[in-house]
Write a protein that holds these residues in place. Structure first.
Motif, PDB file in Angstrom:
ATOM      1  N   ILE A   9       0.601  -0.895  -0.359  1.00  0.00           N
ATOM      2  CA  ILE A   9       0.021   0.101  -0.202  1.00  0.00           C
ATOM      3  C   ILE A   9       1.013   1.399  -0.099  1.00  0.00           C
ATOM      4  O   ILE A   9       1.022   1.286   0.744  1.00  0.00           O
ATOM      5  CB  ILE A   9      -0.870  -0.071   1.466  1.00  0.00           C
ATOM      6  CG1 ILE A   9      -1.738  -1.546   1.211  1.00  0.00           C
ATOM      7  CG2 ILE A   9      -1.466   1.188   1.272  1.00  0.00           C
ATOM      8  CD1 ILE A   9      -2.572  -0.960   2.583  1.00  0.00           C
ATOM      9  N   PRO A  10       0.620   2.091  -1.195  1.00  0.00           N
ATOM     10  CA  PRO A  10       1.974   3.074  -0.859  1.00  0.00           C
ATOM     11  C   PRO A  10       1.501   4.207   0.316  1.00  0.00           C
ATOM     12  O   PRO A  10       0.292   4.152   0.985  1.00  0.00           O
ATOM     13  CB  PRO A  10       1.540   4.119  -2.463  1.00  0.00           C
ATOM     14  CG  PRO A  10       0.979   2.858  -2.978  1.00  0.00           C
ATOM     15  CD  PRO A  10      -0.326   2.148  -2.219  1.00  0.00           C
ATOM     16  N   ARG A  11       2.458   5.211   0.562  1.00  0.00           N
ATOM     17  CA  ARG A  11       2.828   5.713   1.719  1.00  0.00           C
ATOM     18  C   ARG A  11       3.062   6.749   1.161  1.00  0.00           C
ATOM     19  O   ARG A  11       4.403   7.275   0.076  1.00  0.00           O
ATOM     20  CB  ARG A  11       3.499   4.613   2.578  1.00  0.00           C
ATOM     21  CG  ARG A  11       3.888   3.809   3.319  1.00  0.00           C
ATOM     22  CD  ARG A  11       4.347   3.576   4.528  1.00  0.00           C
ATOM     23  NE  ARG A  11       4.189   2.099   4.901  1.00  0.00           N
ATOM     24  CZ  ARG A  11       4.757   1.104   4.797  1.00  0.00           C
ATOM     25  NH1 ARG A  11       6.369   1.294   4.477  1.00  0.00           N
ATOM     26  NH2 ARG A  11       4.920   0.110   5.263  1.00  0.00           N
ATOM     27  N   VAL A  12       2.843   8.244   1.935  1.00  0.00           N
ATOM     28  CA  VAL A  12       2.991   9.578   1.417  1.00  0.00           C
ATOM     29  C   VAL A  12       3.183  10.096   2.901  1.00  0.00           C
ATOM     30  O   VAL A  12       2.757  10.287   3.681  1.00  0.00           O
ATOM     31  CB  VAL A  12       1.965  10.029   0.613  1.00  0.00           C
ATOM     32  CG1 VAL A  12       2.426  11.480   0.510  1.00  0.00           C
ATOM     33  CG2 VAL A  12       1.606   9.561  -0.434  1.00  0.00           C
ATOM     34  N   LEU A  13       4.009  10.419   3.407  1.00  0.00           N
ATOM     35  CA  LEU A  13       5.219  11.152   4.824  1.00  0.00           C
ATOM     36  C   LEU A  13       4.401  13.327   4.019  1.00  0.00           C
ATOM     37  O   LEU A  13       4.858  13.503   2.616  1.00  0.00           O
ATOM     38  CB  LEU A  13       5.817  11.796   4.941  1.00  0.00           C
ATOM     39  CG  LEU A  13       6.471  11.977   5.760  1.00  0.00           C
ATOM     40  CD1 LEU A  13       6.205  11.619   7.264  1.00  0.00           C
ATOM     41  CD2 LEU A  13       8.465  12.165   5.617  1.00  0.00           C
ATOM     42  N   VAL A  14       3.596  13.319   4.997  1.00  0.00           N
ATOM     43  CA  VAL A  14       3.705  14.934   4.884  1.00  0.00           C
ATOM     44  C   VAL A  14       3.988  15.860   5.782  1.00  0.00           C
ATOM     45  O   VAL A  14       3.501  15.200   7.320  1.00  0.00           O
ATOM     46  CB  VAL A  14       2.032  15.008   4.210  1.00  0.00           C
ATOM     47  CG1 VAL A  14       1.731  16.953   4.482  1.00  0.00           C
ATOM     48  CG2 VAL A  14       1.542  14.536   3.112  1.00  0.00           C
ATOM     49  N   ALA A  15       4.669  16.784   5.437  1.00  0.00           N
ATOM     50  CA  ALA A  15       5.519  17.342   6.679  1.00  0.00           C
ATOM     51  C   ALA A  15       5.021  19.247   7.083  1.00  0.00           C
ATOM     52  O   ALA A  15       5.987  19.677   6.006  1.00  0.00           O
ATOM     53  CB  ALA A  15       7.245  17.230   7.232  1.00  0.00           C
ATOM     54  N   GLU A  16       4.366  18.830   7.235  1.00  0.00           N
ATOM     55  CA  GLU A  16       3.988  20.581   7.388  1.00  0.00           C
ATOM     56  C   GLU A  16       3.129  20.828   8.733  1.00  0.00           C
ATOM     57  O   GLU A  16       2.507  20.125   9.275  1.00  0.00           O
ATOM     58  CB  GLU A  16       3.119  20.488   5.976  1.00  0.00           C
ATOM     59  CG  GLU A  16       2.072  22.070   6.392  1.00  0.00           C
ATOM     60  CD  GLU A  16       2.928  23.148   5.761  1.00  0.00           C
ATOM     61  OE1 GLU A  16       2.952  23.813   6.659  1.00  0.00           O
ATOM     62  OE2 GLU A  16       3.371  22.926   4.906  1.00  0.00           O
ATOM     63  N   SER A  17       3.701  22.267   9.203  1.00  0.00           N
ATOM     64  CA  SER A  17       3.884  23.031  10.607  1.00  0.00           C
ATOM     65  C   SER A  17       1.817  23.250  10.403  1.00  0.00           C
ATOM     66  O   SER A  17       1.337  23.268  11.370  1.00  0.00           O
ATOM     67  CB  SER A  17       4.207  23.517  11.302  1.00  0.00           C
ATOM     68  OG  SER A  17       4.607  25.440   9.886  1.00  0.00           O
ATOM     69  N   ASP A  18       1.625  24.060   9.593  1.00  0.00           N
ATOM     70  CA  ASP A  18      -0.129  24.407   9.228  1.00  0.00           C
ATOM     71  C   ASP A  18      -0.510  23.373   9.040  1.00  0.00           C
ATOM     72  O   ASP A  18      -0.456  22.059   8.390  1.00  0.00           O
ATOM     73  CB  ASP A  18       0.168  25.223   8.003  1.00  0.00           C
ATOM     74  CG  ASP A  18      -0.989  26.115   7.985  1.00  0.00           C
ATOM     75  OD1 ASP A  18      -2.066  25.671   8.833  1.00  0.00           O
ATOM     76  OD2 ASP A  18      -0.943  27.098   7.432  1.00  0.00           O
ATOM     77  N   PRO A  19      -1.263  23.182  10.324  1.00  0.00           N
ATOM     78  CA  PRO A  19      -3.100  21.945  10.432  1.00  0.00           C
ATOM     79  C   PRO A  19      -3.968  22.028   9.232  1.00  0.00           C
ATOM     80  O   PRO A  19      -4.068  21.268   8.564  1.00  0.00           O
ATOM     81  CB  PRO A  19      -3.552  22.036  11.546  1.00  0.00           C
ATOM     82  CG  PRO A  19      -2.938  23.176  11.762  1.00  0.00           C
ATOM     83  CD  PRO A  19      -1.343  24.200  10.814  1.00  0.00           C
ATOM     84  N   TRP A  20      -3.896  23.374   8.780  1.00  0.00           N
ATOM     85  CA  TRP A  20      -4.750  23.555   7.298  1.00  0.00           C
ATOM     86  C   TRP A  20      -4.137  23.297   5.770  1.00  0.00           C
ATOM     87  O   TRP A  20      -4.829  22.654   4.921  1.00  0.00           O
ATOM     88  CB  TRP A  20      -5.486  24.876   7.652  1.00  0.00           C
ATOM     89  CG  TRP A  20      -6.591  24.497   8.452  1.00  0.00           C
ATOM     90  CD1 TRP A  20      -6.645  24.946   9.752  1.00  0.00           C
ATOM     91  CD2 TRP A  20      -7.585  23.982   8.727  1.00  0.00           C
ATOM     92  NE1 TRP A  20      -7.585  24.605  10.525  1.00  0.00           N
ATOM     93  CE2 TRP A  20      -8.054  24.374   9.627  1.00  0.00           C
ATOM     94  CE3 TRP A  20      -7.983  23.922   7.593  1.00  0.00           C
ATOM     95  CZ2 TRP A  20     -10.098  23.902   9.881  1.00  0.00           C
ATOM     96  CZ3 TRP A  20     -10.026  22.960   7.994  1.00  0.00           C
ATOM     97  CH2 TRP A  20     -10.362  22.920   8.910  1.00  0.00           C
ATOM     98  N   VAL A  21      -3.404  23.680   5.483  1.00  0.00           N
ATOM     99  CA  VAL A  21      -2.136  23.142   4.238  1.00  0.00           C
ATOM    100  C   VAL A  21      -2.095  21.950   5.000  1.00  0.00           C
ATOM    101  O   VAL A  21      -2.102  20.852   3.650  1.00  0.00           O
ATOM    102  CB  VAL A  21      -0.681  23.831   4.494  1.00  0.00           C
ATOM    103  CG1 VAL A  21      -0.675  22.795   3.567  1.00  0.00           C
ATOM    104  CG2 VAL A  21      -0.543  25.271   4.949  1.00  0.00           C
TER     105      VAL A  21
END
Length: 463
Positions: A9-21
Motif C-alpha cells: 500500500i503506497p505511503r506518502v509522508l506529509v511534513a507541514e507545521s500548518d494544520p490546514w495546509v
C-alpha cells in the motif's frame, strides 16, 4: 530503493507545521488515490523518526518546518542515494531566485511556493501516484463484518471533519474571480451562507494567525487573514471530500432543514445585532454555525452508505438526536474555534442562569425566533428572559418576524387580553429600542442545529 522495496500500500509522508495546509495536502492525495496511507508530521524531527522505520513512496515537506527544516530533510534523503530516488515535493514561502538555486542541486521532484496551486499539485500527484495502479477517487473501504452503525459513529466522532456543503464550490470560485485572481470580497459573498465552509475558514485563519493574539470570529476576518487564494484552496479541498455532496434523498432532506434553520437564525441574529449595536457579523456567523454537529453526523452517515451500510429516515433522525451534540462539541474543540464564538453558538439553544452579555441574549432570542412555527405566536417569547432583559415588546418581535419572513404573527388576529404587569428583572438600563427604527440589511436568500452547553458570561456591555 528498488521496485521490490515498494510497500504493498503506497505511503506518502506529509511534513507541514500548518494544520490546514496538511489537511489540504491530505485531501488532495486521497482524492487522487483513496487507498494510500498518509502519514502526517508537524515538524522535521517527527518526519525523520518515522522514516527510520518506514520507506515512503513520496515525501511532501515544507521548507520552513520547525526543528529540522524541509531543506535539511531533502538533503538527508538524497544522501541515502536510493535508486530510483524517493520523489520529494518541497513547498515554501520563498520564491526568490537565490532560494530556488539553493534547492536545485538536491533535485527535488518539484519546488512549489505558497499559496499552493491545487490544480497543478493534483496533476503532479496523479503522475507520481497513479503509475502503479488505476485511480480510485472517492473509494470508501467496505464495512468490516459485525460493525454496527452505532460503533461506526462512535469511532468517527473524534476524527470526523467533513460535512455536506450548501454551496456549489466550483460556481462560487468562478463567480469570485476578479481581474487579478480571486477577489476576497466576492469570495466572502459567495461563501457566507455555508456553515461548514465558514467554520473551516475561521479555524484555518486562527491557526495561521496565532501569533497575532486576536482570534478571528467571522468569515470576512478569516478570508482577510488567509487571502483569497489560500481560502479558495481550503474550500476546494472541502469540496473533494466524500461527504461534500449528499447522494441520498433522506440525508439531503435533513440537510436542507438544517441549512434553512441556521440561515433563519443567522438572519435574525444579524438584525438583532444591528438593533442592539453588537458585532453584526459575529452574530451572523454564530447563528450559521449552530448546525456543525448535525452536518458532521450527516457526513458520516453518507460515508456509512458509501461503504455498503443501510439507512432509513428513522435511523437518520435517531443518529442526529444521539450524536449531533457530541460531534459538534468535538469538532469545535478540535478546530479550536474561539471561545467567545463558541459561547454565542451555544446560546442559540440555552444558557446558564446568571448575568449575560447582550450578544448572548440576542443569540438566544434569535434561535427562539427561528424555531417558531408558521402558526405559532411571538407572545410567548416576550416573557422569556432574553426578551425581558433586552426590553423588547410584543410589537418589536412581531415587526422583527414580519421583516424577515413576511409572516403576519397570528397574535395580531386574536383579541387582546390585558395581563397584570410582571415585576421587572433588575438589569442595567439599556434604553428602549423599537424595530421600527431599524434599517436592516437585505436578507440574503439561502438556506441550516446546535450543541455545546452554554457558558456563564459577564454583565451587559454594549459590545
Amino acid at each position: 530503493m528498488t521496485a521490490v522495496d515498494l510497500p504493498a500500500i503506497p505511503r506518502v509522508l506529509v511534513a507541514e507545521s500548518d494544520p490546514w495546509v496538511r489537511e489540504t495536502l491530505s485531501d488532495l492525495i486521497l482524492g487522487v488515490r483513496a487507498d494510500i496511507e498518509v502519514e502526517m508530521c508537524s515538524d522535521g524531527k517527527q518526519a525523520v523518526e518515522w522514516m527510520k522505520k518506514n520507506v515512503p513512496n513520496l515525501v511532501i515537506a515544507a521548507r520552513e518546518l520547525p526543528v529540522i527544516d524541509g531543506l535539511s530533510l531533502l538533503r538527508g534523503i538524497r544522501t541515502l542515494r536510493r535508486q530510483p530516488p524517493i520523489p520529494f515535493i518541497l513547498i515554501s514561502n520563498r520564491n526568490d531566485s537565490a532560494s530556488v538555486r539553493e534547492v536545485l542541486p538536491l533535485a527535488p521532484t518539484a519546488y512549489l511556493t505558497k499559496p499552493l496551486n491545487t490544480d497543478g499539485l493534483r496533476q503532479r500527484l496523479e503522475s507520481l501516484l497513479l503509475e502503479r495502479r488505476a485511480p480510485v477517487p472517492g473509494e470508501m473501504p467496505a464495512l468490516t463484518p459485525g460493525l454496527t452503525l452505532t460503533k461506526f459513529l462512535d469511532k468517527r466522532r473524534d476524527v470526523a471533519d467533513g460535512a455536506p456543503l450548501f454551496i456549489d464550490v466550483a460556481t462560487a470560485l468562478r463567480l469570485s474571480q476578479g481581474a487579478a485572481g480571486i477577489d476576497a470580497a466576492l469570495l466572502e459573498q459567495e461563501l457566507r451562507n455555508d456553515p461548514h465552509i465558514t467554520a473551516a475558514l475561521i479555524a484555518a485563519a486562527n491557526s495561521a494567525a496565532q501569533h497575532l493574539g486576536k482570534p478571528v470570529q467571522t468569515l470576512g476576518g478569516a478570508i482577510a487573514v488567509l487571502g483569497g487564494t489560500q481560502s479558495a484552496n481550503i474550500v476546494t479541498g472541502l469540496s473533494k471530500k466524500r461527504m461534500a455532496v449528499l447522494t441520498d434523498d433522506a440525508l439531503l432532506a435533513q440537510a436542507s432543514q438544517l441549512w434553512a434553520m441556521s440561515q433563519r437564525t443567522a438572519d435574525y441574529a444579524r438584525i438583532l445585532g444591528r438593533m442592539l449595536e453588537l458585532d453584526i457579523e459575529r452574530c451572523f456567523c454564530a447563528g450559521l454555525l449552530q448546525s456543525l454537529g448535525d452536518l458532521a453526523v450527516l457526513g458520516c452517515l453518507q460515508e456509512w452508505l458509501l461503504a455498503g451500510g443501510q439507512l432509513t429516515e428513522d435511523v437518520i433522525k435517531k443518529a442526529l438526536e444521539e450524536y449531533s451534540a457530541a460531534y459538534g462539541s468535538a469538532l469545535r474543540t478540535r478546530w479550536r474555534l474561539p471561545l467567545e464564538l463558541r459561547e454565542l453558538i451555544a446560546a442559540v439553544y440555552q444558557y446558564n442562569t446568571g448575568i449575560y452579555t447582550r450578544e448572548v441574549l440576542a443569540m438566544n432570542l434569535a434561535g427562539q425566533m427561528a424555531r417558531l412555527g408558521e402558526h405559532e405566536t411571538v407572545t410567548t417569547l416576550v416573557k422569556t428572559k432574553s426578551a425581558k432583559l433586552l426590553k423588547l415588546s410584543v410589537g418589536d418581535l412581531q415587526r422583527l418576524r414580519k421583516k424577515l419572513t413576511g409572516i403576519t404573527d397570528p397574535s395580531l388576529l386574536a383579541p387582546v387580553v390585558a395581563e397584570a404587569p410582571e415585576p421587572e428583572t433588575p438589569v442595567e438600563d439599556q434604553g428602549e429600542t423599537d424595530l421600527l427604527d431599524i434599517t436592516a440589511e437585505p436578507v440574503d436568500p439561502g438556506i441550516a442545529s446546535a450543541e455545546d452547553p452554554a457558558v456563564g458570561v459577564q454583565d451587559l456591555p454594549k459590545t
